[in-house]
Design a protein around this motif. Structure first.
Motif, PDB file in Angstrom:
ATOM      1  N   SER A  95      -7.202   0.911  -9.888  1.00 40.75           N
ATOM      2  CA  SER A  95      -8.111   1.694  -9.048  1.00 40.75           C
ATOM      3  C   SER A  95      -8.158   3.119  -9.581  1.00 40.75           C
ATOM      4  N   TRP A 130      -7.404   5.756  -7.989  1.00 41.24           N
ATOM      5  CA  TRP A 130      -6.206   6.493  -7.559  1.00 41.24           C
ATOM      6  C   TRP A 130      -5.047   6.210  -8.497  1.00 41.24           C
ATOM      7  N   LYS A 131      -4.881   4.940  -8.837  1.00 43.89           N
ATOM      8  CA  LYS A 131      -3.772   4.584  -9.724  1.00 43.89           C
ATOM      9  C   LYS A 131      -3.994   5.177 -11.123  1.00 43.89           C
ATOM     10  N   LEU A 181      -3.097   8.835 -10.760  1.00 45.59           N
ATOM     11  CA  LEU A 181      -1.637   8.991 -10.657  1.00 45.59           C
ATOM     12  C   LEU A 181      -0.963   8.730 -12.008  1.00 45.59           C
ATOM     13  N   TYR A 184      -0.847   0.250 -12.453  1.00 41.99           N
ATOM     14  CA  TYR A 184      -1.028   1.562 -13.074  1.00 41.99           C
ATOM     15  C   TYR A 184      -1.351   1.385 -14.557  1.00 41.99           C
ATOM     16  N   PHE A 205     -14.168   5.781  -1.474  1.00 39.54           N
ATOM     17  CA  PHE A 205     -14.187   5.854  -0.006  1.00 39.54           C
ATOM     18  C   PHE A 205     -15.451   5.292   0.638  1.00 39.54           C
ATOM     19  N   ALA A 259      -4.898  -6.605   3.679  1.00 39.30           N
ATOM     20  CA  ALA A 259      -3.590  -7.234   3.458  1.00 39.30           C
ATOM     21  C   ALA A 259      -2.798  -7.268   4.746  1.00 39.30           C
ATOM     22  N   THR A 274       0.219  -2.345   4.116  1.00 36.63           N
ATOM     23  CA  THR A 274       1.367  -3.244   3.948  1.00 36.63           C
ATOM     24  C   THR A 274       2.620  -2.400   3.663  1.00 36.63           C
ATOM     25  N   GLN A 296       2.545  -1.018   0.160  1.00 36.08           N
ATOM     26  CA  GLN A 296       1.658   0.137  -0.019  1.00 36.08           C
ATOM     27  C   GLN A 296       2.296   1.407   0.540  1.00 36.08           C
ATOM     28  N   GLU A 300       5.016   2.509  -1.843  1.00 37.42           N
ATOM     29  CA  GLU A 300       4.400   3.085  -3.042  1.00 37.42           C
ATOM     30  C   GLU A 300       3.921   4.512  -2.774  1.00 37.42           C
ATOM     31  N   TRP A 330       5.529   8.299  -4.363  1.00 35.86           N
ATOM     32  CA  TRP A 330       4.825   9.398  -5.039  1.00 35.86           C
ATOM     33  C   TRP A 330       4.989  10.707  -4.278  1.00 35.86           C
ATOM     34  N   ALA A 350      -1.922  10.362  -3.965  1.00 38.58           N
ATOM     35  CA  ALA A 350      -1.127   9.389  -3.192  1.00 38.58           C
ATOM     36  C   ALA A 350      -1.692   9.244  -1.781  1.00 38.58           C
ATOM     37  N   GLN A 400      -4.965   7.428  -1.963  1.00 36.56           N
ATOM     38  CA  GLN A 400      -4.754   5.993  -2.161  1.00 36.56           C
ATOM     39  C   GLN A 400      -4.382   5.302  -0.850  1.00 36.56           C
TER      40      GLN A 400
END
Lengths: 502, 233
Positions: A167, A169-170, A173, A433, A491, A502, B5, B8, B11, B15, B55, B58
């Protein structure tokens, strides 16, 4: 016309001298071989040869290094494609699609595309280099100061955030993690120690070669080992079928675009082939209608990266020969060769040693052409490495990487760092990542901080100073737009209905 | 609107804690630089701020879109993402973490023992060998049912011990260890392949390129390493 005549003179001088011919072919084969062996690179070969150039004439010494530069940049693509181990940072984007092509049974096509496009990019770059060295050097040096180089780094990182990770974001990061690794060590302005945690090793910073070997070579072994442990390992399918002319012709626009990008990145001191390859790849993704196909084995990814990084090699000679500014590690070693012969690269070289300049130009031109011939022969044999079962290849690659990491500074702690990076890379890849993003952040972090500091000092610490520099401003705006578009996409774009929470 | 979750949240927390820790540590070098008013801290602090923002972004994205937030336009390494295997449970992570600590224990524990017991220099090598043997035994026991953890740890052990025992003595053991962990079980094959790989490396790097690899300093490993260098270089 003068340039053409000079080129012919350089060619005759090069090929009428048996010693020169021997050195030329030695450089071609050596560059390709060292570029293609996992764990070592063309820099290893250049470093080994540097002291011996004192016994050669200046023409032969500089010519040897320029030939190694051209063929070594191509050679690194072989391991990137076959084993996901880029021979050098500039081959990292080649692995994004080259390695999935190998896994899909298209190793031969990927290597063939790399051979063709490296040669095309390199030859095109040499032609422009010969025709326009003086004019381009004048423009680049006057137009690109620290603010512009910082803006270019920022733009490159902003674009790279969208590549390779699961993604945006990843991706972001990953790049930030790379930038933080680059922060460890001495700060580039005041020389203050940062994040050394009272460990002498960290005071000198974390060297990028063990880190790159860890994130790419070692983590790849771990990923494949996990697949073996879980029974999901598929041996790469062997193929030596090269791409057809029609297949390559379909990507002509990508080749031209990447050659232009590569050339302009290469001409900037300190930026060189690495950013060229990433930018070439990123632009290929950006302009493609099939963005989802990238990273899964798309030939255009290999083509863009390899055209751009070889296009940067010829361009990198412009600031070196015209102004004495090395663009990277290998061109910096060339400065060493000049100095060993009591010469200084710069404008005077064109006046005092025109023979040297044109022999080097001719050698680079023919070195890129020889990639076509020698590269295909080499590729035909090296692809057969895939026949080796993974349980035998894995210890060999791990030990080659160990030697590569240790040989940089003779420190066993570098080997530990490499394996720690490998473990970190394994877990980061499992979480989606991008290890390529981390490595890009690591390499460009130092350049970015240094040029930012220089830019701010130059602009008297006024950020508004960027408004008066149209190129820097344009690159910064383009970078911000890229980031904002990615944030907006994350977004506000509708997600597919089938993907639940999830 | 989805629900985050545990993975998540962990994670995201990782960060944020990382950014906070490095920000706090940045005060250690927050000194003035005469020619540069932003000092040595501006650059890392901006990066840390961006890490924190990414972070949080995300987490918000994952909360809004669930797993779909992970689907980017250009996802190159999807096949590497976490898989639903036995190697993805909390127990596996704990076991692997313990395993990964063992090589670092080897780098620290012998020095502590030598310092605390006042062991003379000639006895220090024995302490290193005994510690290495005990920790390696612990590695075999702990990794018995954790194949992936064993693969991740073995190279670190190799690297940690290389300073003391040298490349030349450890490399053959390492080659066989990796082959076993990669699934090779035929002793004859291992007996053939190990000398081949070892021979290629020695011939190319030691004999041809004169690369000086570590010989270690503990006898008999050092003696073997020196003999190899003298014979093949």
């Amino acid at each position: 016309m003068d340039a053409f005549n000079n080129f012919l003179t350089g060619t005759v001088t090069l090929f009428s001298d048996p010693v020169g011919v021997l050195i030329f072919f030695g450089g071609v084969v050596g560059g390709m071989l060292f570029g293609a062996i996992p764990g070592v690179s063309m820099l290893t070969l250049a470093a080994i040869l540097l002291p011996f150039t004192a016994h050669l004439s200046p023409e032969h010494g500089i010519m040897l290094f320029s030939v190694i530069y051209c063929t070594g940049v191509y050679g690194g693509a072989i391991t990137a494609i076959l084993f996901n181990i880029p021979g050098a940072p500039e081959n990292a984007p080649t692995a994004f699609d080259g390695y999935p092509m190998t896994q899909n049974g298209e190793a031969g096509k990927a290597v063939g595309a790399a051979v063709m496009c490296s040669a095309i990019g390199g030859v095109a770059s040499c032609i422009v280099m010969m025709a326009a060295t003086a004019a381009i050097a004048d423009w680049a040096i006057s137009a690109f100061g620290p603010p512009e180089i910082f803006a270019l780094v920022f733009f490159g990182l902003a674009v790279a955030a969208s590549v390779g990770a699961k993604s945006f974001w990843k991706g972001w990061l990953s790049i930030m993690a790379g930038l933080m690794i680059a922060v460890v060590g001495l700060d580039p302005v005041g020389g203050l120690e940062r994040y050394n945690f009272d460990m002498p090793y960290l005071a000198a910073g974390i060297h990028f070669i063990p880190t790159i070997l860890g994130f790419f070579a070692v983590s790849e072994i771990f990923v494949q080992a996990e697949k073996k442990a879980t029974g999901s390992y598929n041996a790469p399918k062997l193929s030596v079928a090269f791409p057809t002319f029609k297949e390559l012709w379909q990507h002509k626009i990508a080749v031209v675009r990447s050659a232009i990008i590569g050339f302009f990145c290469g001409v900037l001191p300190g930026i060189g082939a690495t950013l060229a390859a990433f930018m070439g790849y990123n632009e290929a993704v950006r302009w493609s209608k099939d963005k989802e196909g990238f990273g899964k084995g798309k030939m255009e990814g290999v083509i863009s990266s390899e055209t751009a990084n070889n296009a940067a090699t010829g361009a990198a000679m412009i600031p070196l020969l015209a102004l004495g500014l090395p663009g990277g590690a290998l061109t910096a070693m060339m400065v060493g060769v000049f100095q060993m012969h009591d010469m200084e690269p710069g404008p005077l070289v064109f006046l005092n040693s025109p023979d040297l300049v044109w022999v080097v130009f001719a050698a680079m031109f023919f070195a890129n052409l020889s990639i076509l011939l020698v590269g295909f022969l080499e590729a035909k044999t090296i692809v057969n490495l895939l026949r080796i079962p993974f349980q035998y290849l894995a210890p060999l690659i791990l030990l080659l990487a160990t030697v590569g990491a240790y040989a940089v500074r003779g420190l066993t702690i570098d080997v530990v760092v490499m394996f720690v990076a490998g473990v970190a890379g394994f877990f980061l890849r499992r979480s989606g990542y991008s290890v390529a993003g981390i490595v890009l952040g690591l390499i460009l972090g130092k350049i970015g901080e240094q040029t930012f500091a220089q830019a701010m000092q130059m602009l008297h610490f006024e950020f508004s100073g960027f408004l008066n520099r149209p190129i820097a401003l344009g690159l910064l705006i383009a970078g911000f737009i890229t980031i904002l578009a990615s944030v907006y996409g994350a977004f506000f774009k509708k997600q597919p209905a089938s993907t639940g929470t999830a | 609107m989805g629900k985050l979750t545990k993975g998540q949240i962990v994670e995201g927390a990782f960060w944020l804690i990382l950014a906070a820790f490095f920000f706090a540590y940045s005060f250690e070098f927050n000194n003035n630089i005469e020619i540069y008013k932003y000092g040595a801290t501006l650059w890392p602090r901006v990066i840390l701020l961006l890490i924190a923002l990414a972070a949080i972004g995300q987490l918000l994205d994952q909360r809004k879109n669930g797993d779909a937030s992970s689907t980017s336009k250009i996802a190159a390494i999807h096949e590497d993402s976490a898989q639903d295997t036995q190697y993805n449970s909390l127990g596996w992570y704990i076991n692997t973490f313990i395993l990964l600590c063992l090589p670092f224990a080897y780098m620290i524990v012998p020095d502590i023992i030598i310092e605390k017991t006042g062991t003379p220099e000639e006895g220090a090598a024995k302490v290193n060998i005994i510690c290495g043997a005990v920790l390696f035994l612990a590695y075999i026991v702990i990794s018995w049912r954790n194949h992936v953890g064993a693969i991740l740890t073995l190279p670190l052990f190799f690297a940690a011990m290389m300073q003391d025992m040298g490349f030349y003595a450890l490399a053959p053991v390492f080659i066989i260890g990796v082959m076993i962990l990669m699934g090779e079980r035929r002793p004859t094959r291992m007996a053939m392949v190990m000398p081949l790989i070892y021979g290629i490396l020695i011939a190319f790097f030691v004999s041809l390129l004169y690369v000086g690899l570590p010989t270690g300093y503990i006898s008999p490993f050092y003696d073997f390493g020196t003999w190899m260098v003298n014979t093949f270089q």
